[in-house]
Each structure stands twice: as structure tokens, then as C-alpha cells.
Write an enzyme that holds these catalytic residues in place. Structure first.
Site, short mmCIF file in Angstrom:
data_model
loop_
_atom_site.label_atom_id
_atom_site.label_comp_id
_atom_site.label_asym_id
_atom_site.label_seq_id
_atom_site.Cartn_x
_atom_site.Cartn_y
_atom_site.Cartn_z
N SER A 119 34.14 36.24 39.23
CA SER A 119 34.66 36.32 40.77
C SER A 119 35.69 35.54 41.31
CB SER A 119 33.54 35.67 41.11
OG SER A 119 33.41 35.52 42.51
N CYS A 120 36.03 35.57 42.23
CA CYS A 120 37.10 35.32 43.12
C CYS A 120 37.21 34.51 44.29
CB CYS A 120 38.46 35.30 43.05
SG CYS A 120 39.04 37.32 43.91
N PRO A 121 37.63 33.31 45.12
CA PRO A 121 37.30 33.63 46.55
C PRO A 121 37.42 34.78 47.64
CG PRO A 121 38.59 31.86 45.97
CD PRO A 121 38.75 32.79 44.65
N GLY A 123 37.88 37.83 46.20
CA GLY A 123 36.50 38.97 45.32
C GLY A 123 37.28 40.41 45.05
N THR A 127 39.30 39.16 40.41
CA THR A 127 37.59 38.74 40.65
C THR A 127 37.98 39.74 39.12
OG1 THR A 127 36.96 38.64 42.23
CG2 THR A 127 35.70 40.22 41.06
#
Length: 569
Positions: A119-121, A123, A127
Site C-alpha cells: 500500500s502507498c499514500p 494507492g 502499491t
């Protein structure tokens, strides 16, 4: 007929790593003097028609999780992951040509079952890049893996209860807080997405070596630079991850609110006159009003779990009334989160009273302390600072506005979606909430420039790119249209010292032009797809001029600095 090594690479999905693998193997073939013939397997079969048939003594190298065509069925075969071809091409070729068989030293009886979450900020890009990296790294080491991507639209391919129960290890590659309650009793490793993308094999090895037992309770984990464990003994830290958690939950409110405001301007003019326009304006402003409370609440949640949400959100709402704005919301989130976490750890209670903590003691205590500190100590000075900053930006003109555009452009392009990029975007959002739409315009055009520039470069300077890279350039173009700067990352990773400075120059130019022409954008995200909305962009001419100038400048610099290549495979 000489023995030949046939290489079939999985090209069913457009991926710049296919290009990297082919280039690496090409150079390795020259060094090792191994006679190779490559084929890319697409959804429609082999990309290039077979010019010759495989000989009886030939060898086969499969790169990726694919089944080779029947014509290769009788050849001795080696199967590896795509990432391994990039990282160890000479060893791969020598092994496949000499003996065949599985290249991985950890395959066979040592194979483990791994489940993972990425997951990343935002998305979006990181990700899925991290998910692909984990798959490549695990397969290269001979392990089985299932990855759940927690992107912008929720969990993709969610892990089942059985898959988790059967897993030997759990890997979390995320820049946000991930709830680990599902993994109680499992060996868990928590870290960010960067290493999973850049060095997946070593990342998986480290994860298996350093994984810690996750307690069977409601613990959660946040990836930080100071810890890679999943237990409660981890150090308090990870300020960037806490902030990005808040930003990731805030962005949908900002985008929805911003687009409603843009639609209000489109229907009712600059004063949003008319029943529908007035309603849309109110709807958009309500979305913006929730921005700071959501930011503060989920920063606190990242630090202190669910008990931090209420104190953080209430503190963020108080910041709206105090005119402390975005800066106050950040302070409120960290204040509420760390205070609740401290109380939770410092206040021992009998077991029969433990249930009062999350629903009564922590929310109430956190709300009171956060509110009192904001109202009597922090709120006033932060409000004054916020007012000063807004007034200063309103008075900017000429050289000063150009300088701000250059700074924002450089921050956007230097790490292409990383923390510096996000800091520039967060600043622009704060100014947008205060009614200033110039900074968001500068960051918008600066964000679109890198992926469009590299796409243009692949067409203007074809001899600098392989066929696969030119195809990847088309994908980068589409991502650029949607303001997804991460679309340029694969090209920057391949040649950072030439490509990243080129991006910075173009984004700085685009940002400077946006500021000096007083360009304003009412929608905080959307790229070129917001242009058809009347009133969303103050001047289409200024927008086009800034974007074209930045894109062309970066593309020309990339073409000038990159060296021509000769494709021999």
C-alpha cells in the site's frame, strides 16, 4: 548446428522490467559469448515470428510465470523470475546454458508460503509496483506468494482466511499504517515500499530473516526507518508515514470537494449564482471543511490506532474554528496521537476495566488535552502564521511568484511521488483551502510534465530507447494525462543521473510559467481530464503554455543527455 539458448520472457503485461531484462541479457550474452535467441510471449502468442526452429540440443530459459509454446516442449528448461534476469543476468545465462534446471538456491523443499500486503499514500503506482516486486523476489527464491494490494479503490485480491492460516510468513510493504489483527500468531515483517520495488530479492530475504511474531491481539504496525518488527516493542517514530496516512485519507475529500466547487463555477460563474450552482458550492465547501479533521484524525489513528481518531478529528475541527488551517491540523493529529499512545502505555488498569480504555478513557482524555492545548497554547500562533503565509502569497508577484513556482516544480520532480513531492502537494492543498489556487496550478502542471516528457522523448529520440521502452512510454503518457507523476519512475530508475535533472528543469519551468501567468486551477487533482469542465482552469492558454514548455524542455534534455543504443537481441 550450434547449441542455442532460447529465452522466452513474459510480456503479457506492459512492464518496463521486461525492457530492463532484455537489455541486461543482451549485455550478458556479449560478455559470456552465449548464442541466444529471445522471444516475448504476449496474450496473442509469440510477439516475433520464429525464424528458425529450436535444435535438439538447445536449452530454454523461461522468464516469468508462463507456459512455453509446444515447439519448445522437449528442451531442457530453466525458469526464473523477471527481477532475477535484471539483477544477475550473467549467472542466469551461464546456468541455463550449462545445465538448466531451477536457478534458485532456495527452491524445492525449502519453499515457503508467503502472504503480503502492499500500500502507498495514493494507492496507485507504488502499491502495484511493490506487489510486482514481491512476486518477482519470492518466485526467484523459490517461494510461493499471494499479494493483497490495498490501492485507491480498496483491497485488490484480498487474502482469504485459509491463505493466511497456511502462510509461513507475512510481509507488509506499505508506506501507510496497516492493520495486523488478521495475522495474530504469524511471523510478520513490516517495511516501506521502496526496497520492495528497487531490490525485491534482498527485501524478501531480509523479511524472512527478520520477521517477528505478531501477538494475537489488536496490535497494528506502522513501517518506520527505525523498526522492521510487528510487535509492540517497536520504537515510536515514522512521522512521514503518519502524515502520509492522514493525507491518503484526506485526498478523496479534497478531490470531491474541489470538483464540486469547479462544477459550481462552471454552472453559475465566478459567483456561483443559481440554485444548483449554490448547492454545489456548499457541497464542495463542506468537503473542504472535512479536510483538516480527516487529516488530523487519521494522523492520530496512524500513531495510536482507533482511540486516536476522535481526539484527532475533534482537534482538526477546532483548527477550522481557530483559523489554524492545515498546519494546525497536522499539529492536532500528532498531538492527539502521541498523547493517546502515551496514556495507553502509561495507565495500567485491571483486566475487568481494560474495556474502558478504547471507548471512554483514551478518547475523552485525548480530546480534552488536545482541545485545551490547541485553544490556549498552539492555536493562536499557528493561526497567525497561517494568516501571514496566506497574505504573503496573495502579495506575491513577478520574480517572487516565479521563484515559488520553481521551488514547487523542483519538489514535485525530484522524487516523483515521494515525500518531497507529497510535501509540495500538501502545501498547495493548504493554500487551496485558504482560497489561493495558484500553488495547486503550479504543482498540477509540474506533476503532469515528467510522464508526458518521457513519453515525448521516446518518440523524438527513438534510437535512445528499446522497442519495449517506447511501448512503456505510451503507458507513461496515459498516466501523465491523469496527473500520476509515478508513471515516469521506471525511466528515472533506469538512468537517474540524466533523467531526473531533465524532469526537474521541465517541472520548474512549468511551475514558474503557471505562477507568473497567474494560472489558477479549482480542482486539486485530475490532470487533463478536468479541462472540459468550464471554469475549472482559469486560462486554458496559460495551462497549455506551461505544460507544453515544461514537457518539451524535459524531453529535449533527456534526448540530449541519453546515449543512443543499438538493439542486438
Amino acid at each position: 548446428m550450434n547449441t542455442k539458448l532460447w529465452i522466452i520472457i513474459d510480456g503479457q503485461e506492459s512492464n518496463v522490467n521486461v525492457t530492463l531484462a532484455l537489455e541486461a541479457l543482451k549485455e550478458a550474452a556479449k560478455t559470456t559469448k552465449i548464442d541466444v535467441y529471445t522471444e516475448i510471449l504476449t496474450q496473442n502468442g509469440l510477439k516475433n515470428p520464429l525464424k528458425v526452429s529450436p535444435g535438439q540440443n538447445d536449452k530454454l530459459l523461461i522468464i516469468g510465470n508462463i507456459k512455453p509454446p509446444a515447439v519448445f516442449a522437449n528442451l531442457q528448461c530453466t525458469t526464473i523470475a523477471l527481477q532475477e534476469a535484471v539483477e544477475a543476468p550473467e549467472a542466469v545465462l551461464k546456468n541455463a546454458a550449462s545445465q538448466g534446471g531451477s536457478f534458485s538456491a532456495d527452491s524445492g523443499k525449502n519453499s515457503k508460503k508467503i502472504v503480503a500486503i502492499t500500500s502507498c499514500p495514493t494507492g496507485i503506482a507504488h502499491t502495484y509496483m511493490a506487489a510486482e516486486g514481491l512476486k518477482n523476489g519470492a518466485v526467484a527464491l523459490g517461494h510461493q506468494i499471494r499479494v493483497e494490494t490495498q490501492g485507491s479503490v480498496g483491497a485488490g485480491t484480498p487474502l482469504t482466511t485459509k491463505e493466511i492460516a497456511d502462510a509461513d510468513f507475512v510481509i507488509i510493504a506499505a508506506d501507510l499504517k496497516i492493520d495486523l489483527t488478521r495475522f495474530g500468531g504469524k511471523m510478520v515483517y513490516v517495511n516501506g515500499t521502496k526496497e520492495a520495488i528497487n531490490n525485491s530479492i534482498e527485501f524478501v530475504k531480509t523479511a524472512m530473516a527478520e520477521a517477528k511474531l505478531q501477538p494475537s491481539d489488536n496490535e497494528t504496525a506502522t513501517p518506520t526507518s527505525t523498526t522492521k518488527t510487528a510487535n509492540t516493542s517497536r520504537k515510536i517514530g515514522g512521522g512521514y508515514q503518519h502524515l502520509m496516512t492522514g493525507v491518503s485519507y484526506m485526498i478523496p475529500f479534497v478531490v470531491a470537494g474541489g470538483l464540486c466547487i469547479a462544477a459550481a463555477f462552471a454552472l453559475g460563474g465566478i459567483n456561483a449564482e443559481g440554485n444548483l450552482a449554490t448547492f454545489l458550492m456548499k457541497l464542495g465547501k463542506d468537503g473542504f471543511a472535512l479536510m483538516v479533521p480527516i487529516l488530523a484524525g487519521y494522523i492520530a489513528f496512524s500513531i495510536a490506532d482507533r482511540p486516536g481518531i476522535a481526539p484527532g478529528m475533534i482537534g482538526g475541527l477546532l483548527c477550522n474554528y481557530l483559523n489554524a488551517g492545515f498546519l494546525g491540523g497536522i499539529i492536532a493529529g500528532f498531538l492527539a496521537g502521541y498523547f493517546v499512545l502515551w496514556v495507553n502505555r502509561s495507565l495500567p488498569l485491571p483486566k475487568n476495566l481494560q474495556g474502558l480504555k478504547p471507548v471512554l478513557i483514551l478518547p475523552v482524555a485525548g480530546t480534552l488535552v488536545t482541545g485545551l492545548v490547541l485553544y490556549y497554547i498552539v492555536g493562536g500562533p499557528v493561526a497567525d502564521l497561517n494568516t501571514f503565509l496566506v497574505n504573503w502569497l496573495k502579495e506575491l508577484g513577478g520574480t517572487n511568484s516565479v521563484f515559488l513556482g520553481i521551488i514547487l516544480g523542483a519538489m514535485i520532480a525530484v522524487d516523483l511521488g515521494g515525500p518531497i513531492n507529497k510535501a509540495a502537494y500538501a502545501f498547495a492543498l493548504a493554500m487551496m483551502q485558504a482560497g489561493l489556487y495558484g500553488p495547486i496550478a503550479a504543482t498540477s502542471v509540474a506533476s503532469i510534465t515528467p510522464p508526458l516528457a518521457v513519453a515525448l522523448s521516446t518518440h523524438l529520440f527513438k534510437n535512445r530507447y528499446t522497442i519495449e521502452e517506447r511501448e512503456a512510454g505510451n503507458a507513461s503518457f496515459v498516466l501523465g494525462l491523469a496527473m500520476i507523476t509515478e508513471g515516469a519512475i521506471p525511466f528515472a530508475a533506469r538512468d537517474p543521473f540524466r533523467v531526473i535533472p531533465s524532469f526537474i528543469v521541465g517541472s520548474c519551468l512549468a511551475g514558474a510559467i503557471a505562477m507568473i501567468t497567474n494560472l489558477q486551477i479549482m480542482a486539486p487533482h485530475g490532470g487533463l481530464f478536468i479541462l472540459p469542465i468550464p471554469g475549472a482552469v482559469s486560462s486554458l492558454v496559460s495551462f497549455a503554455f506551461a505544460l507544453i514548455a515544461g514537457t518539451v524542455a524535459s524531453a529535449l534534455l533527456i534526448g540530449y543527455w541519453k546515449k543512443p543504443i543499438t538493439q542486438t537481441i
